[in-house]
Motif scaffolding. Structure first.
Motif, PDB file in Angstrom:
ATOM      1  N   LEU A   1       0.807  -1.214   0.000  1.00  0.00           N
ATOM      2  CA  LEU A   1       0.000   0.000   0.000  1.00  0.00           C
ATOM      3  C   LEU A   1       0.846   1.272   0.000  1.00  0.00           C
ATOM      4  O   LEU A   1       0.304   2.375  -0.116  1.00  0.00           O
ATOM      5  CB  LEU A   1      -0.931   0.004   1.215  1.00  0.00           C
ATOM      6  CG  LEU A   1      -2.019  -1.077   1.223  1.00  0.00           C
ATOM      7  CD1 LEU A   1      -2.845  -0.998   2.494  1.00  0.00           C
ATOM      8  CD2 LEU A   1      -2.918  -0.945  -0.003  1.00  0.00           C
ATOM      9  N   SER A   2       2.135   1.118   0.129  1.00  0.00           N
ATOM     10  CA  SER A   2       3.022   2.280   0.021  1.00  0.00           C
ATOM     11  C   SER A   2       3.368   2.598  -1.426  1.00  0.00           C
ATOM     12  O   SER A   2       3.993   3.618  -1.711  1.00  0.00           O
ATOM     13  CB  SER A   2       4.310   2.036   0.817  1.00  0.00           C
ATOM     14  OG  SER A   2       5.098   1.019   0.213  1.00  0.00           O
ATOM     15  N   LEU A   3       2.960   1.718  -2.346  1.00  0.00           N
ATOM     16  CA  LEU A   3       3.259   1.892  -3.766  1.00  0.00           C
ATOM     17  C   LEU A   3       2.112   2.619  -4.456  1.00  0.00           C
ATOM     18  O   LEU A   3       0.950   2.202  -4.366  1.00  0.00           O
ATOM     19  CB  LEU A   3       3.490   0.531  -4.433  1.00  0.00           C
ATOM     20  CG  LEU A   3       4.604  -0.346  -3.834  1.00  0.00           C
ATOM     21  CD1 LEU A   3       4.619  -1.714  -4.507  1.00  0.00           C
ATOM     22  CD2 LEU A   3       5.956   0.348  -3.990  1.00  0.00           C
ATOM     23  N   ALA A   4       2.431   3.688  -5.141  1.00  0.00           N
ATOM     24  CA  ALA A   4       1.404   4.486  -5.827  1.00  0.00           C
ATOM     25  C   ALA A   4       0.628   3.675  -6.867  1.00  0.00           C
ATOM     26  O   ALA A   4      -0.606   3.808  -6.957  1.00  0.00           O
ATOM     27  CB  ALA A   4       2.049   5.712  -6.472  1.00  0.00           C
TER      28      ALA A   4
ATOM     29  N   LEU B   1      -7.937   1.850  -6.134  1.00  0.00           N
ATOM     30  CA  LEU B   1      -8.973   2.885  -6.147  1.00  0.00           C
ATOM     31  C   LEU B   1      -9.836   2.793  -7.403  1.00  0.00           C
ATOM     32  O   LEU B   1     -11.068   2.901  -7.334  1.00  0.00           O
ATOM     33  CB  LEU B   1      -8.335   4.276  -6.051  1.00  0.00           C
ATOM     34  CG  LEU B   1      -7.779   4.668  -4.680  1.00  0.00           C
ATOM     35  CD1 LEU B   1      -7.001   5.976  -4.779  1.00  0.00           C
ATOM     36  CD2 LEU B   1      -8.917   4.787  -3.663  1.00  0.00           C
ATOM     37  N   PHE B   2      -9.200   2.582  -8.548  1.00  0.00           N
ATOM     38  CA  PHE B   2      -9.967   2.460  -9.794  1.00  0.00           C
ATOM     39  C   PHE B   2     -10.870   1.234  -9.740  1.00  0.00           C
ATOM     40  O   PHE B   2     -12.040   1.286 -10.115  1.00  0.00           O
ATOM     41  CB  PHE B   2      -9.024   2.374 -10.995  1.00  0.00           C
ATOM     42  CG  PHE B   2      -9.751   2.259 -12.308  1.00  0.00           C
ATOM     43  CD1 PHE B   2     -10.233   3.394 -12.942  1.00  0.00           C
ATOM     44  CD2 PHE B   2      -9.969   1.027 -12.902  1.00  0.00           C
ATOM     45  CE1 PHE B   2     -10.915   3.306 -14.150  1.00  0.00           C
ATOM     46  CE2 PHE B   2     -10.648   0.924 -14.107  1.00  0.00           C
ATOM     47  CZ  PHE B   2     -11.118   2.066 -14.729  1.00  0.00           C
TER      48      PHE B   2
END
Length: 320
Positions: A221-224, A231-232
């Motif tokens: 979850l630290s990876l963009a 989210l998409f």
């Protein structure tokens, strides 16, 4: 009469559009599975979806007074079966099997929907339905194994992936019937919110019972790109698609709705071909054609005019 027909056609297109958006799930899942498990993906999605569900349920809590015990059982089936377990099974299918086969096996979903409608909603089935049901099972077999015997060319991993896909199709088919029971009592936004909210506690138990590596989840979850993907997937194939689906389901027969839902595997198959370069063999294409023709014939069958959906009490769920 004309207005009713127009509304029904509009509903079918909304269901098909919502189902088509589900097809985006496959490509996104493959990327996320490199970082988190199938159950963790579904759990994280529902955590994000609670940001939609909680405000809606607070604003429309008066609608919950309309529900009887049978309606709550239907909601449990939709949330725990259709939203939680089916999503986990479908996602797990991509871990073990060919993504195209997982998507193509969703073609059997209408069979489960019609069988469950016959059992729970007491809808009468024509005699020729059962011949089509057998044909669809043969098609599902070919989709899974192709022209090979189960022991000659199909790995145990592929078999598990196919069984996961069939399980998801059964649960989603049942959710179509249960959703049809509820759309007359709840607004489409409330029904969507309840689906997510009721599924979240079960998903939380499942994830914690698996003793996840929280450090790995935190690192993912630290990876963009992971956040963008998640989210998409939460907004489009999950939230927007279900809002469209439940909006369209009001006024559309369950049998018609489940046919419109076939836009889901069709979209996913097309995307897998273009993006993931997945292919299937001749036997599996034959199975695809058999199932599609069986479903097409089902859609042409006249419904028994004496069939009704009982929503006044929970008697038709007593056998659950």
């Amino acid at each position: 009469m004309l207005q009713s027909k127009k509304e029904s056609n509009r509903g079918i297109w909304l269901i098909a559009l919502g189902a088509a958006l589900w097809g985006l799930d496959g490509v996104l899942i493959v990327a996320l599975l490199q970082h988190v498990t199938s159950s963790q993906i579904v759990w994280l999605e529902h955590l994000l979806l609670s940001l939609f569900a909680v405000p809606v349920l607070l604003l429309k809590r008066h609608e919950l007074k309309r529900l009887n015990p049978g309606d709550w059982l239907a909601l449990l089936f939709i949330a725990w079966g259709g939203s939680a377990l089916a999503s986990i099974l479908f996602t797990a299918g991509f871990t073990y099997g060919n993504p195209n086969v997982v998507l193509l096996l969703q073609k059997v979903q209408p069979i489960f929907a019609i069988l469950l409608a016959s059992w729970l909603l007491k809808e009468r089935m024509r005699k020729d339905f059962y011949a089509l049901f057998v044909a669809a099972l043969i098609g599902a077999y070919l989709l899974t194994f192709g022209l090979h015997m189960p022991t000659s060319g199909v790995s145990s991993s592929e078999l598990i992936g196919s069984l996961c896909a069939i399980g998801a199709a059964a649960l989603w088919g049942g959710s179509t019937v249960m959703g049809k029971r509820l759309v007359g009592k709840l607004s489409f936004t409330t029904l969507t919110a309840l689906r997510f909210a009721i599924a979240l506690p079960l998903l939380t138990i499942i994830v914690f019972a698996q003793h996840p590596n929280w450090a790995n989840i935190g690192q993912a979850l630290s990876l963009a790109p992971v956040w963008a993907n998640l989210l998409f997937q939460t907004l489009v194939p999950s939230l927007i698609s279900l809002l469209l689906y439940y909006r369209g389901l009001n006024g559309v027969r369950a049998s018609y709705a489940t046919i419109a839902e076939l836009a889901f595997p069709a979209t996913g198959l097309l995307l897998n071909w273009f993006i993931l370069h997945q292919t299937i063999d001749l036997g599996q294409w034959i199975g695809f054609a058999i199932v599609w023709l069986a479903v097409l014939q089902l859609s042409r069958m006249p419904n028994d005019p004496k069939s009704t959906v009982k929503t006044s009490d929970g008697a038709n769920f007593a056998s659950l």
